[in-house]
Write a protein that holds these residues in place. Structure first.
Motif, PDB file in Angstrom:
ATOM      1  N   THR A  48       0.761  -1.206  -0.106  1.00  0.00           N
ATOM      2  CA  THR A  48       0.066   0.031  -0.027  1.00  0.00           C
ATOM      3  C   THR A  48       0.694   1.245   0.180  1.00  0.00           C
ATOM      4  N   LYS A  58      -3.342  10.773  -3.244  1.00  0.00           N
ATOM      5  CA  LYS A  58      -3.528   9.350  -4.236  1.00  0.00           C
ATOM      6  C   LYS A  58      -3.429   8.080  -3.049  1.00  0.00           C
ATOM      7  N   ILE A  59      -3.733   6.770  -3.601  1.00  0.00           N
ATOM      8  CA  ILE A  59      -3.472   5.503  -2.927  1.00  0.00           C
ATOM      9  C   ILE A  59      -3.068   4.804  -3.857  1.00  0.00           C
ATOM     10  N   ILE A  61      -2.623   0.319  -4.415  1.00  0.00           N
ATOM     11  CA  ILE A  61      -2.716  -0.863  -4.075  1.00  0.00           C
ATOM     12  C   ILE A  61      -1.687  -1.701  -5.122  1.00  0.00           C
ATOM     13  N   ASP A  69      -4.943  -1.673  -7.927  1.00  0.00           N
ATOM     14  CA  ASP A  69      -6.161  -0.802  -7.724  1.00  0.00           C
ATOM     15  C   ASP A  69      -5.628   0.453  -7.316  1.00  0.00           C
ATOM     16  N   PHE A  70      -6.419   1.706  -7.527  1.00  0.00           N
ATOM     17  CA  PHE A  70      -5.813   3.073  -6.987  1.00  0.00           C
ATOM     18  C   PHE A  70      -6.833   4.021  -7.040  1.00  0.00           C
ATOM     19  N   ALA A  71      -6.464   5.113  -6.180  1.00  0.00           N
ATOM     20  CA  ALA A  71      -7.485   6.142  -6.098  1.00  0.00           C
ATOM     21  C   ALA A  71      -6.872   7.588  -5.952  1.00  0.00           C
ATOM     22  N   GLY A 153      -9.035   6.329   0.488  1.00  0.00           N
ATOM     23  CA  GLY A 153      -8.684   4.908   0.689  1.00  0.00           C
ATOM     24  C   GLY A 153     -10.051   4.203   0.972  1.00  0.00           C
ATOM     25  N   ARG A 154     -11.230   4.734   0.717  1.00  0.00           N
ATOM     26  CA  ARG A 154     -12.619   3.937   0.982  1.00  0.00           C
ATOM     27  C   ARG A 154     -12.671   3.002   0.125  1.00  0.00           C
ATOM     28  N   LYS A 156     -10.935   0.283  -0.077  1.00  0.00           N
ATOM     29  CA  LYS A 156      -9.678  -0.497  -0.430  1.00  0.00           C
ATOM     30  C   LYS A 156      -8.989  -1.451   0.534  1.00  0.00           C
ATOM     31  N   GLU A 157      -8.509  -2.616   0.201  1.00  0.00           N
ATOM     32  CA  GLU A 157      -7.976  -3.417   1.065  1.00  0.00           C
ATOM     33  C   GLU A 157      -6.459  -3.042   1.469  1.00  0.00           C
ATOM     34  N   LEU A 158      -6.227  -2.454   2.649  1.00  0.00           N
ATOM     35  CA  LEU A 158      -4.989  -1.963   3.221  1.00  0.00           C
ATOM     36  C   LEU A 158      -4.276  -2.952   3.756  1.00  0.00           C
TER      37      LEU A 158
END
Length: 271
Positions: A48, A58-59, A61, A69-71, A153-154, A156-158
């Motif tokens: 992460t 941004k995040i 994964i 994945d990203f956001a 991070g909503r 998302k698997e952190l």
């Protein structure tokens, strides 16, 4: 820069296309890919990535060294470097000391962090009520981390390992707030503020090496030339694409922004 040999040039970030045209980039890549490549290079087991810069956050994964994945949050400035700079200035402290103030807090207050306007109003109210600067800054740090995890991070698997980069990763208070929120240690890269640039350089090097060609770099003298940009709308079809054009000393260097290639197809630009 004397006899510096430029093997490859890569650009990334919000102005990557513009910078790529001017420099003669061999690779123009989005920020997600660039940050991921650089981070995986330093932390092969990263899962992460938290990235908070001056204007956005941004995040990313990653699983088995692949982005899955990203956001991004480019709408609200809450929690970005520019917002923290503004608050440090308003409180009369140096931004470099912001994190130290947070770590000295004993009784952090609760700050609304979903919006910059609400956050600032809340901070002013806490000051008026007598809260210390240390407690306000710690409360702001915790609030911004909650906002980041609940929005960017909503869903998302952190998972660890967690890596924090971007200019805001210099802030010890934000780092501490992240560690308390997720219950894991946060790692910060050696060159945490320029990971996107490092990733772009790595990708550009791979591109040049794979194709066995010399770099398209146009030379350091590009900084001494005059450039002019403009936008116009194509009326060739109902899409009405917004076209971007850049000129160097009166000569058109490149155009981009169209969907069909009508304008970009007339230029040999590596975008």
């Amino acid at each position: 820069l004397g006899e510096t040999e430029v093997i490859a040039v890569g650009t990334t970030g919000s102005a990557r296309f513009l910078a790529g045209v001017i420099t003669g980039a061999d690779m123009v890549k989005n920020e997600i890919s660039a940050h991921a490549v650089a981070t995986i290079k330093e932390f092969p087991d990263v899962s992460t990535i938290f990235e908070i810069g001056g204007q956005d956050s941004k995040i990313i994964i990653i699983r088995d060294r692949v982005v899955v994945d990203f956001a991004m949050n480019t709408v609200c400035a809450a929690g970005t470097g520019s917002f923290l700079d503004h608050q440090a200035e308003r409180l009369g402290i140096k931004i470099e000391e912001f994190g130290d103030y947070a770590l000295r807090s004993k009784y952090p207050v609760r700050i609304a962090g979903r919006c910059t306007v609400f956050a600032e109003s809340d901070m002013i109210h806490k000051q008026q009520m007598g809260a210390s600067v240390e407690d306000i800054i710690r409360g702001l740090s915790e609030s911004l981390v909650r906002n980041y995890l609940n929005n960017v991070g909503r869903g998302k698997e952190l998972l660890p390992r967690f890596v924090f980069q971007g200019g805001v990763s210099e802030n010890k208070g934000i780092k501490k707030a992240f560690e308390e929120a997720i219950g894991h240690e946060i790692y910060i890269p050696k060159h945490n503020k320029v990971m996107g640039a490092i990733g772009a350089a790595i990708l550009a090097h791979h591109e040049v090496k794979a194709k066995g060609k010399k770099s398209n770099f146009r030379g350091f003298e590009v900084v001494d030339k005059e450039y002019y940009t403009r936008t116009f709308y194509c009326n060739g079809c109902s899409n009405n694409c917004e076209i971007y054009e850049i000129r160097e000393e009166g000569k058109v260097l490149a155009r981009w922004g169209d969907r069909c290639g009508r304008w970009t197809g007339t230029f040999q630009v590596h975008l």
